[in-house]
Design an enzyme around this catalytic site. Structure first.
Site, PDB file in Angstrom:
ATOM      1  N   LYS A 174     -46.701   2.526  18.091  1.00 33.89           N
ATOM      2  CA  LYS A 174     -47.534   2.610  19.289  1.00 33.89           C
ATOM      3  C   LYS A 174     -48.970   2.942  18.916  1.00 33.89           C
ATOM      4  O   LYS A 174     -49.923   2.324  19.418  1.00 33.89           O
ATOM      5  CB  LYS A 174     -46.972   3.663  20.239  1.00 33.89           C
ATOM      6  CG  LYS A 174     -47.644   3.693  21.600  1.00 33.89           C
ATOM      7  CD  LYS A 174     -46.927   4.668  22.534  1.00 33.89           C
ATOM      8  CE  LYS A 174     -45.545   4.167  22.890  1.00 33.89           C
ATOM      9  NZ  LYS A 174     -44.831   5.053  23.839  1.00 33.89           N
ATOM     10  N   ARG A 197     -47.764  10.860  24.014  1.00 36.36           N
ATOM     11  CA  ARG A 197     -46.726   9.832  23.875  1.00 36.36           C
ATOM     12  C   ARG A 197     -46.232   9.768  22.434  1.00 36.36           C
ATOM     13  O   ARG A 197     -47.037   9.749  21.501  1.00 36.36           O
ATOM     14  CB  ARG A 197     -47.281   8.455  24.291  1.00 36.36           C
ATOM     15  CG  ARG A 197     -47.730   8.384  25.735  1.00 36.36           C
ATOM     16  CD  ARG A 197     -48.572   7.134  26.009  1.00 36.36           C
ATOM     17  NE  ARG A 197     -48.966   7.060  27.407  1.00 36.36           N
ATOM     18  CZ  ARG A 197     -48.341   6.333  28.317  1.00 36.36           C
ATOM     19  NH1 ARG A 197     -47.296   5.609  27.987  1.00 36.36           N
ATOM     20  NH2 ARG A 197     -48.745   6.310  29.566  1.00 36.36           N
ATOM     21  N   GLY A 220     -37.286   4.785  24.654  1.00 37.66           N
ATOM     22  CA  GLY A 220     -36.619   5.816  25.445  1.00 37.66           C
ATOM     23  C   GLY A 220     -35.958   6.910  24.647  1.00 37.66           C
ATOM     24  O   GLY A 220     -35.376   7.833  25.222  1.00 37.66           O
ATOM     25  N   MET A 270     -37.402   9.064  22.430  1.00 36.85           N
ATOM     26  CA  MET A 270     -38.203  10.273  22.258  1.00 36.85           C
ATOM     27  C   MET A 270     -39.018  10.514  23.525  1.00 36.85           C
ATOM     28  O   MET A 270     -38.917   9.758  24.481  1.00 36.85           O
ATOM     29  CB  MET A 270     -39.077  10.157  21.012  1.00 36.85           C
ATOM     30  CG  MET A 270     -38.259  10.138  19.723  1.00 36.85           C
ATOM     31  SD  MET A 270     -39.269   9.913  18.263  1.00 36.85           S
ATOM     32  CE  MET A 270     -39.852   8.233  18.501  1.00 36.85           C
ATOM     33  N   ARG A 295     -46.409  -3.808  21.432  1.00 32.65           N
ATOM     34  CA  ARG A 295     -45.526  -3.774  20.265  1.00 32.65           C
ATOM     35  C   ARG A 295     -44.768  -5.092  20.224  1.00 32.65           C
ATOM     36  O   ARG A 295     -44.657  -5.783  21.243  1.00 32.65           O
ATOM     37  CB  ARG A 295     -44.545  -2.603  20.345  1.00 32.65           C
ATOM     38  CG  ARG A 295     -43.652  -2.606  21.579  1.00 32.65           C
ATOM     39  CD  ARG A 295     -42.848  -1.331  21.678  1.00 32.65           C
ATOM     40  NE  ARG A 295     -42.051  -1.276  22.906  1.00 32.65           N
ATOM     41  CZ  ARG A 295     -41.433  -0.195  23.344  1.00 32.65           C
ATOM     42  NH1 ARG A 295     -41.507   0.934  22.664  1.00 32.65           N
ATOM     43  NH2 ARG A 295     -40.730  -0.218  24.465  1.00 32.65           N
ATOM     44  N   HIS A 326     -34.910   1.311  31.341  1.00 30.63           N
ATOM     45  CA  HIS A 326     -34.315   1.824  30.105  1.00 30.63           C
ATOM     46  C   HIS A 326     -32.981   1.167  29.798  1.00 30.63           C
ATOM     47  O   HIS A 326     -32.712   0.729  28.668  1.00 30.63           O
ATOM     48  CB  HIS A 326     -34.133   3.344  30.243  1.00 30.63           C
ATOM     49  CG  HIS A 326     -33.476   3.976  29.071  1.00 30.63           C
ATOM     50  ND1 HIS A 326     -32.137   4.294  29.053  1.00 30.63           N
ATOM     51  CD2 HIS A 326     -33.961   4.308  27.861  1.00 30.63           C
ATOM     52  CE1 HIS A 326     -31.835   4.824  27.880  1.00 30.63           C
ATOM     53  NE2 HIS A 326     -32.921   4.844  27.142  1.00 30.63           N
ATOM     54  N   GLU A 360     -11.953  -4.835  -8.207  1.00 30.77           N
ATOM     55  CA  GLU A 360     -11.890  -3.784  -7.176  1.00 30.77           C
ATOM     56  C   GLU A 360     -11.402  -2.465  -7.742  1.00 30.77           C
ATOM     57  O   GLU A 360     -11.407  -1.433  -7.074  1.00 30.77           O
ATOM     58  CB  GLU A 360     -10.970  -4.232  -6.031  1.00 30.77           C
ATOM     59  CG  GLU A 360      -9.608  -4.703  -6.497  1.00 30.77           C
ATOM     60  CD  GLU A 360      -8.817  -5.410  -5.420  1.00 30.77           C
ATOM     61  OE1 GLU A 360      -9.017  -5.116  -4.235  1.00 30.77           O
ATOM     62  OE2 GLU A 360      -7.985  -6.264  -5.781  1.00 30.77           O
ATOM     63  N   SER A 368     -14.334 -11.985  -8.237  1.00 35.67           N
ATOM     64  CA  SER A 368     -14.763 -11.705  -6.867  1.00 35.67           C
ATOM     65  C   SER A 368     -14.650 -10.207  -6.637  1.00 35.67           C
ATOM     66  O   SER A 368     -13.564  -9.637  -6.757  1.00 35.67           O
ATOM     67  CB  SER A 368     -13.899 -12.456  -5.852  1.00 35.67           C
ATOM     68  OG  SER A 368     -14.330 -12.161  -4.537  1.00 35.67           O
ATOM     69  N   THR A 412     -15.259  -5.423  -2.501  1.00 41.96           N
ATOM     70  CA  THR A 412     -16.130  -4.258  -2.324  1.00 41.96           C
ATOM     71  C   THR A 412     -15.523  -3.177  -1.446  1.00 41.96           C
ATOM     72  O   THR A 412     -15.915  -2.015  -1.550  1.00 41.96           O
ATOM     73  CB  THR A 412     -17.496  -4.692  -1.751  1.00 41.96           C
ATOM     74  OG1 THR A 412     -17.286  -5.499  -0.585  1.00 41.96           O
ATOM     75  CG2 THR A 412     -18.273  -5.488  -2.784  1.00 41.96           C
ATOM     76  N   CYS A 459     -16.086 -10.468  -1.709  1.00 45.86           N
ATOM     77  CA  CYS A 459     -15.285 -10.873  -0.546  1.00 45.86           C
ATOM     78  C   CYS A 459     -14.926  -9.701   0.359  1.00 45.86           C
ATOM     79  O   CYS A 459     -14.072  -9.816   1.219  1.00 45.86           O
ATOM     80  CB  CYS A 459     -14.017 -11.600  -0.993  1.00 45.86           C
ATOM     81  SG  CYS A 459     -12.929 -10.608  -2.037  1.00 45.86           S
ATOM     82  N   TYR A 484     -22.044 -16.034  -4.688  1.00 47.38           N
ATOM     83  CA  TYR A 484     -21.763 -16.221  -3.263  1.00 47.38           C
ATOM     84  C   TYR A 484     -21.266 -14.918  -2.649  1.00 47.38           C
ATOM     85  O   TYR A 484     -20.792 -14.020  -3.339  1.00 47.38           O
ATOM     86  CB  TYR A 484     -20.716 -17.326  -3.047  1.00 47.38           C
ATOM     87  CG  TYR A 484     -19.316 -16.954  -3.494  1.00 47.38           C
ATOM     88  CD1 TYR A 484     -18.439 -16.265  -2.652  1.00 47.38           C
ATOM     89  CD2 TYR A 484     -18.872 -17.284  -4.782  1.00 47.38           C
ATOM     90  CE1 TYR A 484     -17.175 -15.897  -3.074  1.00 47.38           C
ATOM     91  CE2 TYR A 484     -17.607 -16.934  -5.205  1.00 47.38           C
ATOM     92  CZ  TYR A 484     -16.758 -16.233  -4.348  1.00 47.38           C
ATOM     93  OH  TYR A 484     -15.504 -15.870  -4.771  1.00 47.38           O
TER      94      TYR A 484
END
Length: 892
Positions: A21, A91, A100, A102, A337, A455, A751, A770, A773, A838, A858
């Site tokens: 702002k 502000r 909205g 703060m 903004r 809001h 893994e 692969s 995760t 994957c 990938y």
């Protein structure tokens, strides 16, 4: 570093220091646009406030005092004076827009003397006393935490007594009486008098705004939106000379988007209120007028606003969200903004701004929030379902999509129910910032007041939640947890369906339709595909999921989970029989039947993904997961005993004994994956054979099948080589049987932490890796995902012990480091080895950026996240845009 910058000094590009702002106000001032004089207290000052145990440093207060003196000279008004008093607003404004979340306080500097001076200097007693009552009301709520409803009740009582509908219809004498009532409420709640010293008001307001940075709603908003300290750390404070939209019929306040934030169409979209202040629109306390009405009601101001919108878009190269005030015929800008838009509007505006020559394709890709693209896949209400449906009410469709759920009127209850898995429709007269936790937990939001820029509307749009506001004929009775609309009554717990596109609320749960890819969306994905370097595959286990993934742009399947096939109704019984078999021969006999089913499954998926790789993971979960659990056993045994089915009862007990034999204390780290394949090699033999049979049969039909076989949970080279020998034997067997030399890549998931550390040795025997995760994260942290996310992980995040949920975004320092070490070592051993991921992280933009950085070939994600991954991949390849330079211009 300076703690304060006046608007003509600050850099419009330094959002980290000045907040969004403040940076916008500085840039607009330097462009020559009509911004009231003011200054910014920096985010660094906010950090110093917290470092000083939440005390405003005396040095900062001295700077504020000097800055107020400069404002006096700029405005010709006097701070704290009875005659021609200087009034300011305070502000908040962080580096990232948090609408909205703060606090803001208006009309600071008013007291019993200056209100008379304001009345005299303005010639408008009504305006002066209205401003004073607003100050007390907002100040009491924000600074001292007094329940705002106490003041609302007093206003409602005054309106009833005077037989008026709107606050603005109250006479100046009534407003003066309200000021007295408000002071009494304040004194009763705080045990002190309302502060009348202007400097004390300002110091308390600055403290309150700094405090709001760590307020509950702001903290939750940052957590839910992934706003970490490196993105926004502290709030700036903007001290702005007051201009008044509540000065009378020639004054107004409004909020305008330069383009429609719901559709992206190029026209001003917004609302305004005559004789009001900004809080009236934001809170939705009054239903405002559409901005198009201003063309007739205030034609000169409309023309000024329209020209300003064009100028701001040209400067910022983004659609803008503007807050303006008209003070007795004078036009002022209080904020600009980058507009928050839903995904459809972001895509539309990206396409349009490229065609307009405003931005290039690369910037069009960069500006899209990849996370939000999932909004384009929202369901819509089936038109046939609406013909016989009961319409409960109609409001303003403020955020698109269809949602159904049970009606809930209480924020805490909606939050609790939503987090427990119940689909909830939150119903409120109007929403307040403190209602935000319930927004996250709710499927949709419905309010009886407010407009498209209230809001509720702004926050819901940002979240992609269907939202209907301004349903004015809906009378809400919070105490009895009911609402009425003409002849229809809604009770808490009743099922409702919201149509966020049309604004219609229906009773019951209506049928919805799956979304479709728009032409603009396909264009953006086409641009992104041409830019990205990282491949994008899908996690898909069925032909339908494979086809959907391909439609969304998947370049293959990175994870096909075979265990999900065994749970189908036509084979779970066979699989349980296989588990119960006491000899290898019996298991093989049953597996031969399952092989036919598996072969058909693989054939359909490979055909659906013709010409693209399909990574088929061999059985991963422990065998006991396919058997009934204890609760199910107890229920089944009780039913069989009741009907005296002795033979079936014994069979069931035998299954129970087998389940107990297979049960493990920690099954996620137990007898699963390759360990099952080594213990019962006939299971993996069957699956590998089924893959070969499917691929060969398709090749004979001139269908290009590209399967890959992946072994899960490998931790050692010895384990992998055990399975590699089985694979080699079956490949030779298939080659002889079918006289075919079909090639199927054989690899493993990484893994297990040990596998990541010996990847150079594994790479010599594998064609691909692969990263799983999800499990790698569990193993690296020693976290059980199912437990930590519902227990202590939220507290860890709240206490800043961990920045983001590592199951949602890759933990770069730990899990990421293992991935990088593993990939580098594997490629040193085999330069052309294919490496992918994957886990669920494959659809997370931050994780995709990391994968791009370390050279992963990938990522693989669920079908509905494929578009996200494509755009995120392009953004990772492009890198950040060059910083925009602030241009000084003159003339509005």
């Amino acid at each position: 570093m300076k703690p304060i910058y006046f608007f003509e000094e600050g850099s419009g590009t330094n959002r980290q220091l000045l907040g969004g702002k403040g940076a916008g106000l500085c840039e607009m001032t330097q462009m020559g646009l009509p911004v009231p004089p003011g200054f910014v207290i920096t985010t660094e000052a906010c950090r110093q406030y917290y470092a000083s145990d939440r005390k405003v440093p005396a040095s900062l207060l001295e700077h504020v005092k000097n800055s107020i003196s400069k404002l006096e000279k700029k405005t010709g008004k006097t701070w704290g004076s009875r005659n021609n008093p200087l009034l300011v607003s305070v502000r908040s404004g962080a580096a990232i827009s948090m609408p909205g979340m703060m606090d803001t306080i208006l009309n600071l500097g008013l007291n019993d003397e200056s209100v008379d001076g304001l009345a005299i200097s303005s010639g408008n007693r009504h305006f002066a006393w209205d401003s004073y009552r607003r100050l007390i009301q907002l100040f009491a709520k924000v600074v001292f935490g007094i329940d705002g409803q106490l003041f609302e009740d007093a206003i409602e009582a005054a309106k009833r007594a005077n037989k008026v509908t709107l606050d603005s219809e109250l006479g100046d004498s009534t407003l003066k009486q309200l000021v007295g009532t408000f002071k009494e409420i304040f004194a009763k709640q705080t045990k002190r008098e309302f502060p009348t010293n202007a400097s004390e008001q300002l110091e308390l307001a600055i403290t309150a705004v700094f405090d709001s940075w760590m307020g509950e709603r702001a903290v939750i908003y940052r957590e839910k939106n992934g706003i970490t300290p490196d993105i926004a750390d502290g709030t700036a404070i903007n001290v702005v000379t007051m201009v008044f939209g509540n000065r009378g019929g020639n004054s107004a306040t409004g909020v305008v988007f330069t383009r429609n934030p719901g559709t992206g169409l190029k026209h001003m979209f917004g609302e305004y209120l005559v004789n009001a202040q900004g809080e009236d629109i934001v809170a939705g306390a009054r239903t405002p007028k559409q901005i198009s009405v201003m063309r007739k009601e205030m034609p000169k101001m409309y023309a000024k606003l329209e020209a300003t919108c064009k100028q701001l878009e040209s400067n910022f190269k983004e659609p803008q969200d503007i807050e303006f005030t008209i003070d007795d015929g004078n036009f002022y800008l209080l904020q600009t903004r980058n507009a928050k838009m839903n995904a459809a509007a972001m895509v539309k505006t990206s396409i349009d701004m490229v065609s307009e020559g405003l931005i290039g394709r690369e910037d069009a890709i960069r500006r899209i929030d990849a996370h939000n693209l999932e909004q384009l896949l929202h369901r819509t209400i089936d038109s046939s379902a609406t013909r016989s449906a009961t319409k409960v009410t109609t409001g303003i469709g403020a955020s698109p999509g269809a949602a159904h759920g049970v009606a809930v009127f209480d924020v805490a209850r909606a939050t609790s129910m939503g987090e427990s898995g119940t689909s909830v429709i939150l119903i409120r007269d109007e929403t307040r910032p403190e209602d935000v936790p319930a927004f996250f937990a709710s499927a949709g939001i419905l309010t009886s007041r407010g407009g498209k820029t209230s809001h509720a509307a702004v926050v819901a749009r940002g979240m992609g939640k269907p939202c209907i506001v301004g349903a004015s004929n809906l009378k809400i009775h919070a105490d009895s947890r009911t609402a009425t609309s003409e002849s229809v009554k809604i009770r808490e717990g009743d099922m409702l369906t919201l149509d966020g596109n049309t604004g219609i609320v229906y009773a019951d749960q209506l049928k919805t339709n799956a979304p479709k890819m728009t032409r603009d969306f396909k264009t953006i994905l086409g641009w992104a595909r041409a830019i990205k370097k990282t491949g994008v595959r899908a996690n898909a286990d069925t032909p339908d999921a494979a086809r959907l993934a391909r439609e969304f742009g998947a370049e293959g399947i990175g994870l096909c989970r075979t265990e999900r096939m065994f749970n189908e109704s036509d084979r779970i019984g066979l699989f349980v029989d296989m588990i119960m078999a006491k000899t290898t021969e019996k298991r093989k006999e049953i597996l031969a039947k399952l092989e036919t089913l598996q072969r058909n499954d693989f054939t359909k998926i490979l055909r659906a993904m013709e010409g693209r790789p399909v990574t088929i993971r061999l059985l991963d979960p422990p065998l006991h997961e396919f058997l009934p659990n204890r609760a199910e056993f107890s229920e089944r045994l009780a039913k069989l005993a009741k009907i005296k089915a002795t033979k079936k009862l014994e069979q069931e007990k035998e299954v129970q004994r087998r389940a107990l034999e297979l049960a493990e204390v920690n099954p996620m780290m137990g007898h699963r994956g390759v360990r099952v394949g080594i213990t019962f090699p006939e299971i993996y033999e069957m699956q590998i054979r089924a893959v070969f049979e499917a691929a060969i049969s398709l090749s004979k039909k001139k269908v290009r099948a590209m399967p890959q076989i992946m072994v899960p949970q490998v931790g050692s080279v010895a384990e992998f080589m055990f399975m590699r020998n089985i694979y080699d034997r079956i490949r030779e067997e298939m080659s002889k049987k079918h006289k075919s030399n079909i090639s199927i890549a054989f690899g493993t998931m990484i893994e297990v932490v040990r596998a990541a550390l010996v990847s150079d040795k594994l790479a010599k025997a594998a064609e691909f890796f692969s990263f799983g995760t999800n499990d790698l994260t569990q193993a690296t942290f020693s976290f059980s995902r199912e437990d930590v996310e519902s227990k202590f992980l939220p507290e860890y995040m709240a206490k800043d012990l961990i920045e983001t949920n590592p199951f949602q975004s890759i933990d770069v320092s730990g899990v990421g480091a293992l991935m990088q070490i593993s990939t580098k070592a594997a490629r040193a051993a085999k330069s052309n080895i294919e490496v992918g991921i994957c886990g669920e992280h494959g659809g997370d933009p931050s994780s995709i950026a990391f994968c791009h950085k370390i050279g992963i070939n990938y990522v693989s994600a669920s079908p509905h996240r494929i578009p996200i991954a494509i755009v995120a991949g392009a953004q990772a390849a492009l890198g950040p845009a060059k910083p925009r330079t602030s241009k000084k211009k003159r003339g509005a």
